[in-house]
Design an enzyme around this catalytic site. Structure first.
Site, short mmCIF file in Angstrom:
data_model
loop_
_atom_site.label_atom_id
_atom_site.label_comp_id
_atom_site.label_asym_id
_atom_site.label_seq_id
_atom_site.Cartn_x
_atom_site.Cartn_y
_atom_site.Cartn_z
N GLU A 70 0.82 -1.30 0.17
CA GLU A 70 -0.09 -0.11 -0.09
C GLU A 70 0.87 1.22 -0.03
OE1 GLU A 70 -1.08 1.86 3.31
OE2 GLU A 70 -0.91 0.29 4.77
N LYS A 75 -5.18 -1.99 13.88
CA LYS A 75 -4.58 -1.01 14.49
C LYS A 75 -5.07 -0.78 15.79
CE LYS A 75 -3.42 1.97 10.40
NZ LYS A 75 -4.16 0.95 9.35
#
Length: 320
Positions: A37, A171
């Site tokens: 990414e 996360k």
């Protein structure tokens, strides 16, 4: 075999994804490829650590036997495979946007440049027929989502897009318990690689178990093949904890997150600005320790994804 000239001359696929020459050749000859990414370049790490990390990750993928395909939106074009110069320019840009899947068409028409989120990277990788993707951590259900309805598009993309994503869990700033529950509801397989506990990005443990765990790369590759062989059309999440020597203390990082969340509320941060704000604030609170951990965990994920990609392609060749 793969010259620099070929790498920086994009080829257009029928899916409107411009492939570098190297990535196009690797896909055509069924060599292992790993998508990477670019939102970590544009919004995840400070300059120049963002460029250095992106190039380091590409080297690690190569050293592990696969071809890296960094994915981004460059001047309105969906790209899979960037040159070093393009990565450097993206890292130094102060105007690059952050694009999720829903943003792509509009930004393409406007001719914009953007780093791609997990969701957008998965979408583009699938269009290019890239099966493995390495990221740091996926997005998920945000804390207080019952009030804000803030849930990352990454989860919906995982449910519908046939790409295996290697990450250090979700996360730490998220509600990990609810994220796991929603992954289950959406039918996304979560496969632990050498762990029976869902990792929490900066730390190895979240207190949440994983139903399916495997110790070898070959077994993980077999699960990926079987998942798609039985007709499951969506993606898989491969949970790969940050190496122990680089992990942060769970209680300390939770305290930093709570402070960052409080600061974000006071500063009126909302929607897609929340994650980059919180990660940047955590960097300040931890004195830069979170940056070092972030770099190490994405590097580790890239290596594991490359090894899985090699095993996956070997397994697919044996079935043809």
């Amino acid at each position: 075999m793969h010259g620099i000239d070929r790498r920086i001359k994009p080829m257009l696929t029928p899916a409107n994804v411009h492939l570098s020459g190297e990535v196009e050749e690797a896909i055509a000859t069924r060599e292992p490829v790993v998508a990477l990414e670019s939102s970590i370049i544009t919004h995840g790490l400070p300059h120049p650590a963002n460029a250095e990390t992106a190039l380091r990750i590409e080297r690690l993928v190569r050293d592990s036997g696969a071809i890296p395909a960094t994915i981004a939106l460059i001047e309105g074009k969906l790209r899979a495979g960037l040159s070093q110069d393009e990565i450097g320019k993206l890292a130094a840009s102060r105007t690059a946007l952050k694009a999720s899947t829903r943003d792509l068409a509009s930004l393409m028409v406007a001719g914009m440049t953007a780093g791609t989120t997990v969701a957008a990277t998965m979408f583009i990788a699938a269009k290019a027929n890239i099966k493995l993707f390495a990221t740091g951590g996926i997005g998920g259900v945000h804390r207080d989502a019952e009030k804000t309805f803030d849930i990352s598009a990454d989860l919906a993309e995982l449910a519908r897009t046939p790409v295996a994503v290697v990450s250090a869990g979700a996360k730490s700033i998220l509600d990990i318990g609810r994220t796991i529950e929603l992954l289950e509801t959406l039918g996304v397989p979560v496969i632990g690689y050498r762990t029976r506990e869902f990792p929490a990005f900066f730390s190895r443990k979240s207190g949440r178990g994983i139903d399916h765990s495997f110790e070898s790369i070959d077994e993980v590759a077999q699960v990926i093949c079987q998942h798609w062989a039985i007709g499951s059309g969506g993606g898989l999440l491969i949970a790969n904890p940050v190496p122990e020597m680089h992990a942060l203390d769970g209680e300390a990082i939770e305290a930093a997150i709570e402070q960052a969340l409080k600061d974000g509320t006071q500063d009126g941060i909302s929607q897609k600005d929340v994650t980059p704000y919180l990660l940047a604030r955590i960097v300040e609170i931890t004195g830069g320790k979170s940056v070092r951990t972030n770099i190490e965990l994405i590097s580790h994920n890239a290596q594991v994804a490359a090894h899985i990609a090699v095993a996956y392609e070997k397994l697919m060749r044996s079935k043809r």
